[in-house]
Design a protein around this motif. Structure first.
Motif, PDB file in Angstrom:
ATOM      1  N   ARG A  11      92.639 -33.908 -27.396  1.00 32.11           N
ATOM      2  CA  ARG A  11      92.499 -33.304 -28.717  1.00 32.11           C
ATOM      3  C   ARG A  11      91.223 -33.807 -29.408  1.00 32.11           C
ATOM      4  O   ARG A  11      90.492 -33.039 -30.018  1.00 32.11           O
ATOM      5  CB  ARG A  11      93.725 -33.615 -29.572  1.00 32.11           C
ATOM      6  N   ARG A  26      90.509 -45.276 -34.121  1.00 34.96           N
ATOM      7  CA  ARG A  26      90.460 -43.956 -33.470  1.00 34.96           C
ATOM      8  C   ARG A  26      90.379 -44.095 -31.940  1.00 34.96           C
ATOM      9  O   ARG A  26      91.253 -44.701 -31.357  1.00 34.96           O
ATOM     10  CB  ARG A  26      89.293 -43.146 -34.054  1.00 34.96           C
ATOM     11  N   LYS A  65     106.377 -40.137 -32.604  1.00 37.68           N
ATOM     12  CA  LYS A  65     106.773 -39.901 -31.211  1.00 37.68           C
ATOM     13  C   LYS A  65     106.329 -41.045 -30.306  1.00 37.68           C
ATOM     14  O   LYS A  65     107.074 -41.516 -29.453  1.00 37.68           O
ATOM     15  CB  LYS A  65     106.124 -38.605 -30.704  1.00 37.68           C
ATOM     16  N   SER A  95     104.660 -40.146 -45.364  1.00 34.98           N
ATOM     17  CA  SER A  95     105.359 -40.408 -44.113  1.00 34.98           C
ATOM     18  C   SER A  95     104.351 -40.407 -42.961  1.00 34.98           C
ATOM     19  O   SER A  95     103.270 -39.855 -43.065  1.00 34.98           O
ATOM     20  CB  SER A  95     106.430 -39.349 -43.871  1.00 34.98           C
ATOM     21  N   LEU A  96     104.752 -41.024 -41.848  1.00 35.75           N
ATOM     22  CA  LEU A  96     103.877 -41.052 -40.675  1.00 35.75           C
ATOM     23  C   LEU A  96     103.749 -39.652 -40.093  1.00 35.75           C
ATOM     24  O   LEU A  96     104.721 -38.895 -40.096  1.00 35.75           O
ATOM     25  CB  LEU A  96     104.474 -41.973 -39.619  1.00 35.75           C
ATOM     26  N   PRO A  97     102.577 -39.286 -39.568  1.00 36.38           N
ATOM     27  CA  PRO A  97     102.465 -37.987 -38.907  1.00 36.38           C
ATOM     28  C   PRO A  97     103.341 -37.958 -37.647  1.00 36.38           C
ATOM     29  O   PRO A  97     103.610 -39.003 -37.058  1.00 36.38           O
ATOM     30  CB  PRO A  97     100.978 -37.870 -38.555  1.00 36.38           C
ATOM     31  N   PRO A  98     103.803 -36.764 -37.246  1.00 35.49           N
ATOM     32  CA  PRO A  98     104.759 -36.658 -36.129  1.00 35.49           C
ATOM     33  C   PRO A  98     104.289 -37.321 -34.836  1.00 35.49           C
ATOM     34  O   PRO A  98     105.089 -37.936 -34.134  1.00 35.49           O
ATOM     35  CB  PRO A  98     104.934 -35.152 -35.943  1.00 35.49           C
ATOM     36  N   ALA A  99     102.979 -37.213 -34.530  1.00 34.89           N
ATOM     37  CA  ALA A  99     102.488 -37.794 -33.275  1.00 34.89           C
ATOM     38  C   ALA A  99     102.698 -39.305 -33.257  1.00 34.89           C
ATOM     39  O   ALA A  99     103.093 -39.881 -32.234  1.00 34.89           O
ATOM     40  CB  ALA A  99     101.014 -37.459 -33.081  1.00 34.89           C
ATOM     41  N   VAL A 111      97.371 -41.985 -44.746  1.00 29.56           N
ATOM     42  CA  VAL A 111      98.147 -40.778 -45.052  1.00 29.56           C
ATOM     43  C   VAL A 111      97.781 -40.277 -46.446  1.00 29.56           C
ATOM     44  O   VAL A 111      97.302 -41.035 -47.286  1.00 29.56           O
ATOM     45  CB  VAL A 111      99.665 -41.071 -44.991  1.00 29.56           C
ATOM     46  N   ARG A 171      95.951 -38.487 -28.397  1.00 30.02           N
ATOM     47  CA  ARG A 171      95.623 -37.783 -27.156  1.00 30.02           C
ATOM     48  C   ARG A 171      94.125 -37.575 -27.080  1.00 30.02           C
ATOM     49  O   ARG A 171      93.525 -36.947 -27.956  1.00 30.02           O
ATOM     50  CB  ARG A 171      96.327 -36.439 -27.117  1.00 30.02           C
TER      51      ARG A 171
END
Lengths: 278, 83
Positions: free
Chosen positions: A142, A111, A228, A221-225, A215, A139
């Motif tokens: 967040r 984390r 990216k 699937s991987l989370p969008p963040a 997950v 981030r």
């Protein structure tokens, strides 16, 4: 199985750590410094980290579980903790570990610890040959919002005057500190966490990064963040491998259960990537 | 609603509901009906939704109505994703 509790000198004070020396193997498999997550997440995940350290040491990997300055059993209080000093703590811990075991030295962060590890690697690239990330915070802002919400929710539960993360942020910068869930959060640390962004911390091309993301079973699937950030890093030539493991968020506050949530599949996968192919 | 199953999974994993979550549908009541879902668990749940779907929840969006049912929560996520 032996482990050694110890103190080492950090830039701002003595740091508590637990060292799991490598069980002798034919080859030196190096060592890892564990960078813990933020505040209560550190306590929630202690058992996962300890048991992982034990398994790695059995495979010939030395592991140092570090308490950052102002946290755990290290010197200092939480309100004196600063991002810069935490980066210095991590580098000091690596320096200590280099003297203990041969082979590649790396960082393993969970984390917020993942975010700190990436920054430490950027600051001291010659020391970090490999990095293991467990569910890194993408981030900082967040994560800090989520932390402040613990206080918002506590106020809601007591039926007191309602609070919001925006008001808490204002109070924090006006007063310099803010009490959240038993932690005295200092404003400079909060500002540094707010500014931290994993996308800006691409690893050097010669540093292999294994990124593990827990997950849910229905959508592995991987989370969008995560996707990216991987694209941003790979554009800079990063040697990154992302892995998904089905399992619950073991670092999250488990208010309804006394027992630590464990994900053995994550231990096995982590050992496999470290001990397996170079 | 494409995300209903995903929201159910986040509920199950975050609140450690196990098999009970598989019987959930859109009309299943949440806040006030699910003992696991207290104000602290709401915080954990919001955090899990933010990370899973890469969305940001504002404070003023966290209301009792949002957590009324599995369906209201899913609708919220769908709206956020469409925004």
């Amino acid at each position: 199985m032996t482990f050694q509790p110890l103190f080492l000198e950090g830039p701002t004070g003595r740091l508590f750590a637990i060292y799991f020396p490598p069980v002798p193997h034919q080859q030196n498999r190096g060592g890892l410094v564990y960078v813990p997550p933020f505040a209560e997440e550190m306590n929630q995940s202690r058992r996962m980290a300890t048991l992982q350290a034990r398994q790695l040491s059995k495979q010939g990997v030395g592991v140092l579980l570090l308490d950052l300055y102002g946290t755990g059993d290290s010197e200092g209080s939480f309100q004196d903790a600063r991002w810069e000093n935490w980066i210095g703590d991590i580098i000091a811990a690596m320096d200590w570990l280099v003297g203990q075991c041969g082979g590649p030295i790396g960082l393993w962060g969970l984390r917020l610890g993942g975010l700190l590890a990436m920054e430490a690697a950027q600051r001291a690239p010659e020391r970090v040959e490999r990095i293991v990330l467990w569910q890194p915070v993408a981030r900082g802002r967040r994560m800090l919002d989520q932390f402040l919400r613990v206080r918002v929710a506590a106020a809601m539960g007591k039926g007191g005057p309602s609070e919001s993360t925006n008001n808490l942020r204002k109070a924090l910068s006006a007063d310099g500190t803010l009490e959240v869930a038993g932690y005295t959060l200092p404003s400079p640390l909060a500002e540094a966490i707010d500014a931290a962004d994993l996308a800006n911390l691409a690893p050097r091309t010669n540093c292999r990064v294994d990124w593990f993301e827990l997950v849910p079973q229905t959508d592995s699937s991987l989370p969008p963040a995560a996707t990216k950030i991987a694209a941003a890093w790979q554009a800079e030539g990063a040697n990154l491998r992302q892995h998904t493991i089905v399992g619950p968020p073991f670092w999250a506050l488990q208010v309804w259960t006394e027992e630590a949530v464990l994900v053995p599949e994550l231990w096995e996968a982590t050992v496999k990537t470290w001990v397996g192919a170079r | 609603m494409a995300t209903l199953d995903e929201v159910k999974t986040v509920l199950r994993d975050t609140l450690q509901l196990g098999d009970r979550a598989s019987n959930f549908d859109a009309s299943t009541p949440l806040f006030g009906s699910l003992p696991e879902l207290d104000s602290m668990a709401v915080v954990t749940l919001i955090a899990a939704l933010e990370e899973r779907f890469d969305l940001t929840v504002e404070d003023d969006e966290i209301t009792g109505e949002l957590f009324e049912t599995v369906g209201s929560l899913t609708e919220f996520v769908d709206l956020k994703l469409a925004a």
